[in-house]
Design a protein around this motif. Structure first.
Motif: not given
Length: 508
Positions: A374-394
């Motif tokens: 996707x080109x999007x940066x994010x993380x996943x927590x232990x319960x399977x929820x995803x968090x969007x951090x930012x676009x890689x290019x930004x």
């Protein structure tokens, strides 16, 4: 499998129930089915054959659905285009898609005629009364062309925010499965009235508003141009129960004074860009209606994940993958990262595009082993929820430190004077990239006020060194702030005018 079959099935079941509304104009399921069946015949008489591309340049009017399902019904590929495109842009998209025909709104006739000159495309214009009289001269053909699940139904052109726009091939299966998912996610039913304020030529409006509403047998009330005050009038007048919007729309609604009862509004959905937390909380507090935040891209039809309501909801998260879709966070080597680590979000499932039109190299780069990067940066927590951090290019690298613009933007949105904010990087001879903020105000504030506000709340290397104020942000059709244009505002001296012609720049 043909996406238009879903309309025929709905028409057989619902008949005279209203499917589309535009002010006083109403169109029933049966009428839409018959008109699209006539439209398919009209296209054949214009020389269109299965697989041919038909460009559609129509605003949010009932005729969009007539042309859209009519073209799909006879096996053509729909190429939806922004009605506000200029001559050069039209010519570029027509050349790239090799479209045979452009069906455009009558108000854009001069631009379309100029844009088709020198291309292989013919054109026809939709004048409401004349268009319907023309269709009545065509015998309806209710049989939909047989299409395979992986046959291309639509070619969507990306906004081109990072360079040349690419044609995104979405199949009948892509769009059908995603419409079904969107309808299930919002529990759409025959009694729902959906506000069609999102542009139908874009994936969000096309899948989640048009196709999902017809999938569920509901009613779509159209708004050709979003204006917050007008939207609230339509919501009350038509008894809207479901509202799809982008962050800019929710921000505009918050600025509306004296809002009366909106108790019929059952659920709202936000997508297209990350919804600032402060905006989400303020909206839900004022209107008492939950916002379900979705995540996806045009390449994923677009829905990939959703932060559904209920006790398991995580505010600030984009949620979990939707039905039949998988998501991961991977490192630069493509390997899945442990929970909590930041990496690129990748997606796999029936929603992932067939590929980029006539661009196998770009397709191979974007889709690897079935996973769309996707080109999007994010993380996943232990319960399977995803968090969007930012676009890689930004992402900004300042003196070796990584700065995620969204984190700084969230702090700016907490300031009561800030209506909209965007944080961008610009070249700097000493630190490589410096941090700048572009802000639209709702109340008086100075650049120094905002700098200090952020400085007190984040690490010293993260706060914006320069702040510019504008009257309006440049945005894509889906409300995404065009950061490339904003970044240019910091490449000129403070006493010079920036490249945003409509902006009133106030340098720090």
């Amino acid at each position: 499998m043909n996406l238009a079959e879903r309309l025929r099935a709905a028409a057989e079941r619902l008949g005279g129930r209203t499917v589309l509304t535009l002010d006083r104009e109403e169109l029933s399921y049966r009428a839409l089915e018959v008109m699209s069946a006539r439209m398919g015949v009209l296209l054949r008489r214009r020389g269109i054959r299965p697989g041919d591309r038909v460009a559609v340049m129509l605003p949010n009017v009932p005729e969009f659905a007539v042309v859209y399902y009519g073209a799909l019904r006879m096996g053509a590929v729909v190429v939806p285009l922004d009605p506000l495109l200029k001559r050069r842009e039209i010519a570029a998209y027509l050349d790239d898609s090799a479209a045979r025909l452009v069906i455009a709104w009558h108000a854009y006739a001069e631009t379309v005629e100029a844009g088709t000159a020198g291309t292989r495309a013919d054109y026809m214009f939709v004048v409401p009364g004349e268009f319907r009289r023309l269709l009545r001269t065509m015998p309806p053909d209710h049989d939909a062309a047989v299409r395979a699940a992986d046959d291309t139904a639509v070619i969507l052109y990306s906004a081109g925010t990072t360079g040349r726009a690419k044609g995104i091939e979405l199949t009948h299966a892509n769009l059908g499965s995603n419409a079904d998912t969107a309808a299930r996610m919002l529990a759409l039913g025959v009694d729902d009235v959906v506000l069609g304020a999102l542009p139908l030529y874009h994936a969000f409006g096309q899948t989640c508003a048009l196709n999902a509403t017809i999938w569920a047998g509901g009613r779509l009330t159209l708004l050709p141009r979003f204006e917050a005050g007008r939207a609230l009038e339509v919501i009350r007048r038509d008894g809207v129960t479901v509202f799809h919007g982008v962050p800019a729309m929710y921000i505009a609604l918050l600025d509306q004074p004296g809002v009366s009862d909106l108790s019929l509004l059952r659920v709202c959905a936000s997508g297209g860009a990350a919804l600032p937390l402060d905006v989400l909380r303020a909206y839900e507090t004022r209107y008492g209606c939950p916002i379900i935040e979705g995540y996806g891209l045009s390449e994923t039809s677009p829905l990939s994940a959703s932060n559904r309501g209920g006790a398991g909801r995580r505010v600030g998260s984009i949620g979990r993958p939707v039905r039949e879709v998988e998501m991961r966070v991977v490192g630069d080597d493509g390997r899945e990262l442990p929970h909590g680590e930041i990496g690129e979000i990748v997606v796999r499932g029936p929603n992932v595009m067939k590929g980029y039109w006539n661009d196998p190299a770009a397709t191979a780069e974007a889709v690897r082993d079935g996973w769309f990067h996707t080109g999007d940066l994010g993380r996943e927590d232990d319960d399977g929820f995803f968090f969007l951090v930012d676009r890689r290019r930004d992402v900004i690298i300042r003196a070796g430190y990584t700065v995620y613009p969204r984190e700084v933007e969230e702090v700016l949105y907490e300031h009561p004077a800030v209506r909209q904010a965007a944080v961008v990087g610009f070249r700097h001879p000493e630190v490589g990239e410096e941090i700048g903020a572009v802000v639209v105000l709702r109340a008086p504030a100075s650049a120094e006020d905002l700098r200090l506000w952020v400085k007190e709340r984040v690490a010293a290397y993260k706060y914006p060194r320069r702040v510019r104020f504008v009257d309006e942000m440049p945005t894509s059709p889906t409300g995404k702030i065009l950061k490339r244009a904003l970044g240019l505002t910091f490449t000129v001296p403070d006493d010079a005018g920036g490249p945003l012609a409509q902006a009133r720049n106030q340098p720090s």
